[in-house]
Scaffold this motif. Structure first.
Motif, PDB file in Angstrom:
ATOM      1  N   ARG A 224       0.659  -1.316   0.019  1.00 30.66           N
ATOM      2  CA  ARG A 224      -0.055   0.072   0.246  1.00 30.66           C
ATOM      3  C   ARG A 224       0.725   1.180  -0.265  1.00 30.66           C
ATOM      4  O   ARG A 224       0.261   2.518  -0.092  1.00 30.66           O
ATOM      5  N   CYS A 225       2.221   1.031   0.286  1.00 32.97           N
ATOM      6  CA  CYS A 225       3.039   2.280   0.151  1.00 32.97           C
ATOM      7  C   CYS A 225       2.388   3.151   1.285  1.00 32.97           C
ATOM      8  O   CYS A 225       2.427   4.466   1.322  1.00 32.97           O
ATOM      9  N   GLN A 226       2.025   2.641   2.693  1.00 34.17           N
ATOM     10  CA  GLN A 226       1.490   3.499   3.659  1.00 34.17           C
ATOM     11  C   GLN A 226       2.167   3.273   4.969  1.00 34.17           C
ATOM     12  O   GLN A 226       1.418   3.505   6.045  1.00 34.17           O
ATOM     13  N   GLY A 227       3.257   2.870   5.051  1.00 31.82           N
ATOM     14  CA  GLY A 227       3.909   2.584   6.130  1.00 31.82           C
ATOM     15  C   GLY A 227       4.014   1.204   6.837  1.00 31.82           C
ATOM     16  O   GLY A 227       4.895   1.045   7.581  1.00 31.82           O
ATOM     17  N   VAL A 228       3.386   0.298   6.235  1.00 29.51           N
ATOM     18  CA  VAL A 228       3.220  -0.902   6.604  1.00 29.51           C
ATOM     19  C   VAL A 228       3.512  -1.800   5.472  1.00 29.51           C
ATOM     20  O   VAL A 228       3.062  -1.872   4.340  1.00 29.51           O
ATOM     21  N   VAL A 229       4.861  -2.731   5.595  1.00 33.36           N
ATOM     22  CA  VAL A 229       5.142  -3.940   4.796  1.00 33.36           C
ATOM     23  C   VAL A 229       4.541  -5.196   4.869  1.00 33.36           C
ATOM     24  O   VAL A 229       4.539  -5.941   3.927  1.00 33.36           O
ATOM     25  N   ARG A 230       4.450  -5.665   6.071  1.00 35.22           N
ATOM     26  CA  ARG A 230       4.099  -7.130   6.343  1.00 35.22           C
ATOM     27  C   ARG A 230       3.472  -7.286   7.699  1.00 35.22           C
ATOM     28  O   ARG A 230       3.970  -6.467   8.503  1.00 35.22           O
ATOM     29  N   ALA A 247      -7.960 -10.176  15.135  1.00 35.12           N
ATOM     30  CA  ALA A 247      -8.542  -9.669  14.012  1.00 35.12           C
ATOM     31  C   ALA A 247      -7.661  -8.556  13.328  1.00 35.12           C
ATOM     32  O   ALA A 247      -6.859  -7.847  14.102  1.00 35.12           O
ATOM     33  N   GLU A 248      -7.662  -8.421  11.935  1.00 35.27           N
ATOM     34  CA  GLU A 248      -6.958  -7.326  11.413  1.00 35.27           C
ATOM     35  C   GLU A 248      -7.750  -6.790  10.319  1.00 35.27           C
ATOM     36  O   GLU A 248      -8.585  -7.530   9.683  1.00 35.27           O
ATOM     37  N   LYS A 249      -7.414  -5.453  10.022  1.00 30.71           N
ATOM     38  CA  LYS A 249      -8.347  -4.756   8.882  1.00 30.71           C
ATOM     39  C   LYS A 249      -7.493  -3.436   8.735  1.00 30.71           C
ATOM     40  O   LYS A 249      -7.047  -2.870   9.433  1.00 30.71           O
ATOM     41  N   ILE A 250      -7.626  -3.234   7.163  1.00 26.49           N
ATOM     42  CA  ILE A 250      -7.002  -2.155   6.535  1.00 26.49           C
ATOM     43  C   ILE A 250      -8.200  -1.186   5.888  1.00 26.49           C
ATOM     44  O   ILE A 250      -8.685  -1.887   5.196  1.00 26.49           O
ATOM     45  N   THR A 264      -2.371  13.083  -2.097  1.00 27.61           N
ATOM     46  CA  THR A 264      -3.022  11.686  -2.365  1.00 27.61           C
ATOM     47  C   THR A 264      -4.417  11.835  -1.765  1.00 27.61           C
ATOM     48  O   THR A 264      -4.797  12.814  -0.902  1.00 27.61           O
ATOM     49  N   SER A 265      -5.295  11.115  -2.588  1.00 28.75           N
ATOM     50  CA  SER A 265      -6.861  11.050  -2.379  1.00 28.75           C
ATOM     51  C   SER A 265      -7.143  10.283  -1.262  1.00 28.75           C
ATOM     52  O   SER A 265      -8.458  10.573  -0.793  1.00 28.75           O
ATOM     53  N   SER A 266      -6.353   9.710  -0.654  1.00 28.28           N
ATOM     54  CA  SER A 266      -6.754   8.640   0.752  1.00 28.28           C
ATOM     55  C   SER A 266      -5.829   8.358   1.622  1.00 28.28           C
ATOM     56  O   SER A 266      -4.503   8.620   1.084  1.00 28.28           O
ATOM     57  N   SER A 267      -5.908   7.670   2.634  1.00 24.66           N
ATOM     58  CA  SER A 267      -4.971   7.336   3.595  1.00 24.66           C
ATOM     59  C   SER A 267      -5.402   6.134   4.051  1.00 24.66           C
ATOM     60  O   SER A 267      -6.655   5.683   3.960  1.00 24.66           O
ATOM     61  N   ASP A 268      -4.551   5.347   4.794  1.00 27.10           N
ATOM     62  CA  ASP A 268      -5.150   4.027   5.446  1.00 27.10           C
ATOM     63  C   ASP A 268      -5.156   4.232   6.854  1.00 27.10           C
ATOM     64  O   ASP A 268      -4.276   4.643   7.801  1.00 27.10           O
ATOM     65  N   SER A 363     -12.979 -11.500  28.294  1.00 21.15           N
ATOM     66  CA  SER A 363     -11.609 -11.128  27.271  1.00 21.15           C
ATOM     67  C   SER A 363     -11.073 -10.096  27.460  1.00 21.15           C
ATOM     68  O   SER A 363     -11.698  -8.939  27.776  1.00 21.15           O
ATOM     69  N   CYS A 364      -9.669 -10.197  27.490  1.00 19.16           N
ATOM     70  CA  CYS A 364      -8.747  -9.056  27.307  1.00 19.16           C
ATOM     71  C   CYS A 364      -8.668  -8.658  25.793  1.00 19.16           C
ATOM     72  O   CYS A 364      -8.972  -9.434  25.085  1.00 19.16           O
ATOM     73  N   ALA A 365      -8.155  -7.343  25.871  1.00 21.19           N
ATOM     74  CA  ALA A 365      -8.355  -6.900  24.232  1.00 21.19           C
ATOM     75  C   ALA A 365      -7.127  -5.732  24.069  1.00 21.19           C
ATOM     76  O   ALA A 365      -6.729  -5.058  24.979  1.00 21.19           O
ATOM     77  N   LEU A 366      -6.464  -6.121  23.057  1.00 19.29           N
ATOM     78  CA  LEU A 366      -5.333  -5.123  22.981  1.00 19.29           C
ATOM     79  C   LEU A 366      -5.219  -4.865  21.302  1.00 19.29           C
ATOM     80  O   LEU A 366      -5.342  -5.975  20.223  1.00 19.29           O
ATOM     81  N   LEU A 367      -5.639  -3.678  21.261  1.00 22.86           N
ATOM     82  CA  LEU A 367      -5.818  -3.001  19.704  1.00 22.86           C
ATOM     83  C   LEU A 367      -4.903  -2.106  19.341  1.00 22.86           C
ATOM     84  O   LEU A 367      -4.965  -1.216  20.073  1.00 22.86           O
ATOM     85  N   SER A 368      -4.151  -2.122  18.190  1.00 23.45           N
ATOM     86  CA  SER A 368      -3.359  -1.286  17.446  1.00 23.45           C
ATOM     87  C   SER A 368      -3.830  -0.611  16.460  1.00 23.45           C
ATOM     88  O   SER A 368      -4.661  -1.302  15.651  1.00 23.45           O
ATOM     89  N   PHE A 369      -3.855   0.803  16.264  1.00 26.37           N
ATOM     90  CA  PHE A 369      -4.376   1.438  15.308  1.00 26.37           C
ATOM     91  C   PHE A 369      -3.406   2.491  14.754  1.00 26.37           C
ATOM     92  O   PHE A 369      -2.798   3.285  15.549  1.00 26.37           O
ATOM     93  N   TYR A 370      -3.216   2.299  13.450  1.00 22.60           N
ATOM     94  CA  TYR A 370      -1.926   2.924  12.696  1.00 22.60           C
ATOM     95  C   TYR A 370      -2.746   3.938  11.854  1.00 22.60           C
ATOM     96  O   TYR A 370      -3.090   3.530  10.812  1.00 22.60           O
ATOM     97  N   ASP A 371      -2.438   5.250  11.885  1.00 23.72           N
ATOM     98  CA  ASP A 371      -2.785   6.156  10.631  1.00 23.72           C
ATOM     99  C   ASP A 371      -1.840   6.520   9.976  1.00 23.72           C
ATOM    100  O   ASP A 371      -0.611   7.149  10.475  1.00 23.72           O
TER     101      ASP A 371
END
Length: 659
Positions: A224-230, A247-250, A264-268, A363-371
């Motif tokens: 995506r060229c948005q800072g994450v490769v894998r 769970a994972e979602k872009i 650019t017209s959008s971001s992730d 349930s415990c929850a650990l959520l990472s959010f990258y802008d």
């Protein structure tokens, strides 16, 4: 009549004066075995015999492992596992007495003289030896003689031929420890040996253990060229079914929500979540289905609101944190309170069973959010799952930085918060647990710590449930509100993040986890032959190498710090003393699988095989469910797609990319 060769201990206890072989009827065998088993359980006698008769070393016989039931998140009011210190147990005595008592018998192969000679040898374990015996001196257990009606023991030549045909590793599992040994012949693969819960299991081979480790692994290349490769993911169950989830979602964000500064017209928006369930799997499954959507909805409203203010290009940091917290709390309110309202209206036990399930478990929850626009990574933590950042330091080694705090009753700050919120309740935190029961101080579900006594009594009377705690006075005691941290990502420094449920952190320190991923990166960059040609999809790797032995990570000393991170309890439980040079290995193309393999023994293949051989519920005493994600930041390809990395994924067809 069947033949049983018994140990010196049995002969002395039963006052037999003849030698080598004894012949019994079935009833006599059972009575003798019961007496021997009673003797084995008398601690003073066992201690005396270990000191004067049987000098046994860990390289000759299996070692009992200490139970770590205190790490369980479930209520401690349930029957606790007996906690004993690590000690040696004579495999022949424990196993033979057990099997004879149940009407079966195993004959040890070899003469009594050689057997006694083997018992008398004591060898110091090698550096890093696991508590699992690996010596060839271990007596062989014959499964061919189970329920045998043979009038005499087989000849030594027959035994040798049988051993040559089929000799396999085995585990004998008790409530508080397990032992290794050998099985000769074709059976049993698995056998319950008596009413006390002992079990004989054929031990997995290293190849079978690897298949289990890689069965649920996933890997994705992000173009995506948005800072994450894998990012890589793996799960290893201990409970049946597994109580963890992920769970994972872009999300591609259009310009009418947030316009990128580069035109650019959008971001992730990129999300990764790991969910550590307890008392069941339903709450973590609910989080997998909807938590990211709840948070994204709140973020969408917050970002749109910022566009109406000409003075703002992005929402304020506090407003973004508040949006994430609001998403968590709204979902938990739906689970805990809205479900009760719907059940009361429906007045149906079937509806109650469906709607209340996520409330009754937790349930415990650990959520990472990258802008991708701001390059900021926010980590929201509810419970004791953990995220750790790996970044290259000035020395060229990796630096481990925790991005979350373990939120448990044992955390001083969490305990102080609870006592402040519930003044006068001396037992709001007892023995490091909420009301003496639940270990995490923040969690989704766990309605018995959130519902009023009136609601709990009503639900129990009309549907199902349990009696409220006698300590329940001013609920809620547990909250789903996360603690949010913010970190500026620096892809040029090779940043990556390890997210995992507490099952991993019971086995590895923060530094070990980051150092292991750093070790894996170097191995991937070097390629299989050390020629610098890494595997497919690794073109983003740079020339990051360390010539020093050991993990390429900066040491920070004691991992138990003021932020609530806890020492890996399994290391002491398993008796691991090996240096990292002798402990860790690189064998996997998936970084998450690499972490799990080394957490469970690494170079010690016997340890890995034994821990994976153990089935539920026995396995839960020695390891928890494991869910691990590793996210790599950088500038990758520009295809605009997220594709499955087939080299590091279990399935080439079933796994779907998460865009």
């Amino acid at each position: 009549m069947p033949v049983l060769r018994i140990s010196r201990l049995a002969r002395e206890r039963l006052n037999f004066r003849t030698t080598h072989q004894y012949y019994f009827t079935t009833d006599q065998m059972r009575r003798a075995a019961v007496q021997v088993l009673r003797t084995a359980r008398r601690a003073p006698i066992c201690k005396h015999l270990r000191r004067h008769i049987f000098p046994i070393s860990s390289s000759s016989y299996a070692v009992g492992l200490r139970s770590a039931s205190s790490t369980s998140k479930r209520d401690s009011s349930a029957a606790p596992s007996p906690a004993s210190s690590m000690y040696f147990r004579n495999f022949s005595l424990a196993l033979v007495s057990t099997l004879v008592a149940s009407g079966a018998w195993y004959a040890y192969r070899g003469s009594p003289a050689s057997h006694t000679e083997g018992l008398g040898k004591s060898t110091s374990p090698e550096s890093g030896a696991s508590p699992i015996a690996t010596s060839q001196q271990t007596p062989t257990v014959s499964s061919a003689s189970v329920y045998s009606n043979s009038p005499s023991a087989p000849s030594s030549s027959t035994v040798a031929e049988e051993a040559a045909r089929s000799t396999r590793r085995a585990l004998v599992v008790e409530q508080d420890q397990f032992y290794t040994g050998s099985i000769v012949g074709d059976q049993p693969l698995s056998k319950d040996t008596d009413d006390s819960g002992r079990k004989v299991l054929e031990m997995l081979t290293p190849e079978q253990a690897t298949q289990i480790l890689r069965r649920n692994e996933e890997s994705y290349i992000v173009g995506r060229c948005q800072g994450v490769v894998r990012y890589d993911v793996v799960q290893i169950p201990s409970n049946d079914p597994i109580e963890d989830d992920h769970a994972e979602k872009i999300v591609e964000v259009p310009h009418n929500v947030t316009a990128a500064q580069d035109g650019t017209s959008s971001s992730d928006w990129m999300f990764w979540g790991v969910f550590d369930g307890h008392s069941g799997w339903t709450t973590s499954a609910k989080l997998r289905q909807v938590l990211i959507s709840f948070v994204a909805r709140e973020l969408n409203a917050t970002y749109k609101s910022a566009l109406t203010d000409p003075a703002l290009t992005l929402p304020t940091p506090d407003s973004i944190d508040s949006a994430i917290k609001k998403g968590f709390l709204r979902l938990d309110h739906e689970i805990i309170h809205e479900s009760v309202e719907k059940v009361m209206k429906a007045n149906s036990k079937r509806v109650a069973a469906e709607l209340l399930a996520p409330a009754l478990s937790g349930s415990c929850a650990l959520l990472s959010f990258y802008d991708s626009r701001s390059k900021l990574l926010r980590v929201a933590c509810t419970g004791d799952s953990r995220a750790v950042l790996g970044r290259r330091g000035a020395s060229g080694k990796w630096v481990a930085t925790p991005l979350s705090v373990d939120q448990t009753g044992g955390n001083v700050e969490e305990a102080a918060r609870l006592r402040k919120e519930h003044p006068g309740e001396d037992y709001v935190v007892r023995n490091g647990r909420i009301l003496g029961g639940l270990e995490p101080s923040r969690a989704f579900g766990d309605s018995f710590y959130k519902w009023s006594r009136e609601i709990q009594d009503r639900i129990k009377m009309s549907y199902f449930g349990r009696t409220p705690s006698q300590l329940l006075r001013s609920p809620p005691y547990v909250t789903a509100e996360p603690v949010v941290t913010t970190t500026k990502v620096e892809p040029e420094k090779g940043d990556f993040v390890v997210m995992a449920t507490d099952g991993l952190w019971e086995m590895l320190t923060n530094e070990e986890a980051i150092g292991l991923v750093g070790q894996w990166l170097e191995s991937q960059a070097e390629g299989p032959n050390g020629n610098g040609n890494g595997s497919k999809g690794n073109s983003w790797l740079k020339s990051w190498f360390s010539t020093e032995k050991g993990l390429p990570v900066e040491k920070r000393g004691d991992e138990v710090d003021k932020n609530g991170q806890r020492t890996p309890v399994r290391v002491s439980q398993w008796g691991i003393t090996a240096h990292e040079n002798d402990r860790f290995v690189v064998e996997d193309k998936n970084a998450a699988t690499h972490l799990v393999r080394n957490a469970m023994g690494g170079r010690d293949r016997d340890m890995v095989c034994a821990l994976l051989t153990l089935v539920s519920p026995y396995s839960r005493r020695y390891r928890d469910d494991l869910t691990v994600e590793v996210i790599f930041f950088g500038e990758g390809g520009s295809s605009g797609n997220v594709v499955v990395n087939e080299d590091a994924s279990a399935s080439k067809t079933d796994v779907k990319a998460k865009l």
